[in-house]
Write an enzyme that holds these catalytic residues in place. Structure first.
Site, PDB file in Angstrom:
ATOM      1  CG  ASP A 180       0.319  12.504   4.274  1.00 58.82           C
ATOM      2  OD1 ASP A 180       1.101  11.582   4.571  1.00 58.82           O
ATOM      3  OD2 ASP A 180      -0.590  12.898   5.028  1.00 58.82           O
ATOM      4  CG  HIS A 197      -3.493   5.394 -11.676  1.00 54.76           C
ATOM      5  ND1 HIS A 197      -2.384   4.896 -12.336  1.00 54.76           N
ATOM      6  CD2 HIS A 197      -3.830   6.524 -12.321  1.00 54.76           C
ATOM      7  CE1 HIS A 197      -2.067   5.703 -13.323  1.00 54.76           C
ATOM      8  NE2 HIS A 197      -2.919   6.709 -13.345  1.00 54.76           N
ATOM      9  CG  ASP A 198      -5.406   5.115 -15.501  1.00 54.04           C
ATOM     10  OD1 ASP A 198      -5.863   5.946 -14.693  1.00 54.04           O
ATOM     11  OD2 ASP A 198      -4.417   5.335 -16.225  1.00 54.04           O
ATOM     12  CG  ASP A 233      -5.267  15.611   5.272  1.00 50.28           C
ATOM     13  OD1 ASP A 233      -5.076  14.394   5.058  1.00 50.28           O
ATOM     14  OD2 ASP A 233      -4.669  16.504   4.643  1.00 50.28           O
ATOM     15  CG  ASN A 249      -1.747  15.432   7.239  1.00 54.00           C
ATOM     16  OD1 ASN A 249      -2.330  14.503   6.661  1.00 54.00           O
ATOM     17  ND2 ASN A 249      -1.621  16.629   6.698  1.00 54.00           N
ATOM     18  CG  ASP A 278      -4.345  11.024   6.202  1.00 51.79           C
ATOM     19  OD1 ASP A 278      -3.478  11.920   6.226  1.00 51.79           O
ATOM     20  OD2 ASP A 278      -5.516  11.186   6.575  1.00 51.79           O
ATOM     21  CD  GLU A 311      -1.108   5.915 -19.791  1.00 46.85           C
ATOM     22  OE1 GLU A 311      -2.111   5.517 -19.226  1.00 46.85           O
ATOM     23  OE2 GLU A 311      -0.942   7.109 -20.084  1.00 46.85           O
ATOM     24  CG  ASP A 349      -0.158  10.655 -18.091  1.00 46.21           C
ATOM     25  OD1 ASP A 349      -0.746   9.710 -17.564  1.00 46.21           O
ATOM     26  OD2 ASP A 349      -0.753  11.604 -18.647  1.00 46.21           O
ATOM     27  CG  ASP A 408       2.748   9.593 -13.399  1.00 42.62           C
ATOM     28  OD1 ASP A 408       2.710   9.799 -14.627  1.00 42.62           O
ATOM     29  OD2 ASP A 408       2.079   8.717 -12.826  1.00 42.62           O
TER      30      ASP A 408
END
Ligand code: NOJ
Length: 551
Positions: A29, A329-330, A25, A23, A21, A257, A200, A98
């Site tokens: 990013d 990520h799954d 928040d 910035n 990150d 995928e 995907d 993706d």
């Protein structure tokens, strides 16, 4: 197979929301990725797969796209993206994006128009159907739970189809105009200089056009939609056109995928006739659960796992090229999934890395895997972000498990496990951000982070660098182009050979917490060992060896 440039790549998957990150928040990013390019270069990876950064309401963390050609503001701008392409290229790192074209967000202008005006041509961009006898058109369950059909507001008896969440309406691939618009969008991204796509849920684009009910398979009275909208016969026509209109026009790498594709049909995906240059095979990835339901764990054995890897490698080798991976990520963290004895988690991370990084195919490393990141332990279901975690919890309860058991399934299997912020250093929030991150950190970053591992020659990170160097430089031809040959030595060892011209390398990984013996009489020398002991014929618990064999 002829040599191709994409066989040489070592890919690193970035989940932008949790990578870095810049910035502050609390959300990762694109400038944050740029700041970490030197780390990635140093690791030795040659390509990045960036999970969706397109504009999105983030119902499914970006897999619900409302504008394919704009960037989600919290991630940055198109200028940031262009800068990332430029900076990565300067460092010799390629980028694949993706590509989510089975569905859009319900906030995409096409869908908004389709809802607002039943006579609009955009109505045909999605799948709308009338209900039957006061019920939805079919009894199919969506991947994230509940019916695949969502009632259209202000219309009598009209529904739209979504294989995933109700905020992810499926595109109607039977419509040539829709397909044309998607192809144009894809080609515009190629014009920006990307090297390809991870595609995907692409095996969902064809639906069984009979739209008939199935026999219920759960306490909710619904039936999994997989048999009705995944790998449906005739999908190859869509694949062929997609390839012809887009991928074939560019010298690109594409990875599909393709969960649940049988080996008898992988020629639709890969090889000379297939649509993509390579595929992810989930047949051994999902060995720990039945039908991808967290609450249906299996009692898998090392032998079963080894044999599933053998089958995958051998079948894919007959046709084309694969994309081995341990995590994404799954998935939960691979150590928690595959290392059965927690006292060996640290060493086991190196064993798994050895086992997977030497397989035939282009390897994909998921962020944090190179540090040996573990699953977290959450105390209540409210702490989970992922919509699928909530659905799986609810379904587990519906199937008769109590709350404690349902929570345990999530802690073991939830996708959130892999989505926590990267622990860069021991500072607050692991140096990911100075702001409370969008999702709670995984515990332990004070003693378990990238900075500490960089200075420790025995760390998991340094071991990954060593393996990447072995594959990419020292033994490049054998480990890249070499044939895969299974080598069953002992049911607790995943072992195989890579052979090229008349050179051979054996990979032996003990996935058990006891000593294991093996017979191999043509060892020339040890290329790599994840512990400091070496006794020929013996593997200590979780020991992994890479051995150069005599001719
Ligand atoms: C597969 C993606 O990897 C996953 O994260 C997403 O939820 C579904 N496809 C739907 O796009």
């Amino acid at each position: 197979m002829n040599k191709q440039w994409w066989m040489d790549e070592i890919v690193y998957q970035i989940y932008p929301k949790s990578f870095h990150d810049s910035n502050h928040d609390g959300i990762g990013d694109i400038p944050g990725i740029i700041e970490k390019l030197d780390y990635l270069k140093d690791l030795g990876v040659t390509m990045l797969w960036i999970c969706p950064v397109y504009n999105s309401p983030m119902d499914d963390n970006g897999y619900d796209i409302s504008d394919y050609e704009d960037i989600y503001p919290a991630f940055g701008t198109m200028d940031d993206m262009n800068k990332l392409f430029e900076k990565a290229q300067e460092k010799g790192i390629k980028i694949i994006m993706d590509l989510v074209i089975n569905h859009t967000s319900d906030e995409h202008p096409w869908f908004q128009e389709a809802l607002a005006n039943p006579d609009s041509p955009y109505r045909q961009y999605y799948i709308f159907k009338e209900g039957k006898n006061g019920n939805p058109p079919t009894n199919w369950r969506s991947v994230f739970g509940g019916s695949v059909w969502q009632k259209v507001p202000n219309e009598d008896n009209m529904y739209y189809f979504h294989a995933f969440s109700k905020k992810q309406p499926d595109l109607n691939w039977e419509n040539p105009q829709m397909r044309h618009d998607i192809y144009e969008m894809i080609n515009r991204w190629f014009d920006k200089g990307i090297s390809g796509f991870r595609v995907d849920a692409i095996n969902f684009i064809k639906k069984d056009q009979r739209f008939e009910d199935g026999i219920p398979d759960g306490a909710d009275g619904l039936v999994s939609c997989f048999d009705y909208c995944r790998n449906i016969q005739g999908i190859d026509k869509f694949y062929d056109e997609l390839k012809k209109e887009t991928f074939a026009k560019h010298d690109c790498m594409t990875v599909s995928e393709a969960v649940g594709v049988g080996y008898d049909r992988i020629d639709e995906c890969i090889g000379d006739k297939g649509c993509f240059t390579m595929m992810f095979d989930f047949n051994y990835t999902n060995i720990d659960v039945i039908n991808e339901d967290y609450f249906r764990p299996t009692n898998w054995t090392i032998k079963e796992y080894r044999d599933a890897i053998y089958l995958s490698q051998e079948e894919i080798q007959k046709i084309g090229w694969s994309a081995p991976f341990l995590e994404n990520h799954d998935q939960p963290r691979s150590i928690n999934k595959l290392i059965k004895d927690p006292q060996y988690y640290q060493l086991g991370a190196k064993t798994l890395a050895t086992m997977f990084l030497m397989l035939r195919g282009t390897p994909f490393i998921y962020q944090g895997q190179e540090l040996g990141m573990l699953n977290f332990h959450r105390q209540s279901v409210e702490e989970f972000d992922d919509l699928n975690a909530h659905s799986q919890y609810h379904r587990a309860i519906e199937e008769g498990f109590d709350e404690k058991q349902a929570l345990a399934f999530l802690n073991q299997r939830s996708r959130d496990n892999a989505r926590t912020p990267m622990p860069w250093n021991k500072e607050q929030y692991g140096g990911f951000s100075t702001h409370q991150p969008w999702i709670e950190m995984t515990d332990g970053y004070e003693t378990f982070n990238a900075q500490d591992q960089i200075t420790d020659p025995d760390s998991i990170l340094e071991y990954y660098k060593r393996l990447i160097n072995i594959r990419k430089n020292q033994y490049h031809d054998i480990l890249t182009y070499g044939e895969f040959i299974s080598l069953p030595l002992n049911d607790h060892i995943v072992s195989y050979i890579r052979a090229y011209e008349n050179k051979k390398i054996a990979i032996l990984c003990n996935l058990s917490s006891s000593n294991q013996t093996y017979e191999l009489d043509n060892i020339d020398h040890v290329i790599c060992n994840n512990i400091h002991d070496y006794t020929p014929g013996l593997l200590k618990p979780y020991q992994a060896l890479i051995l150069y064999l005599k001719k």
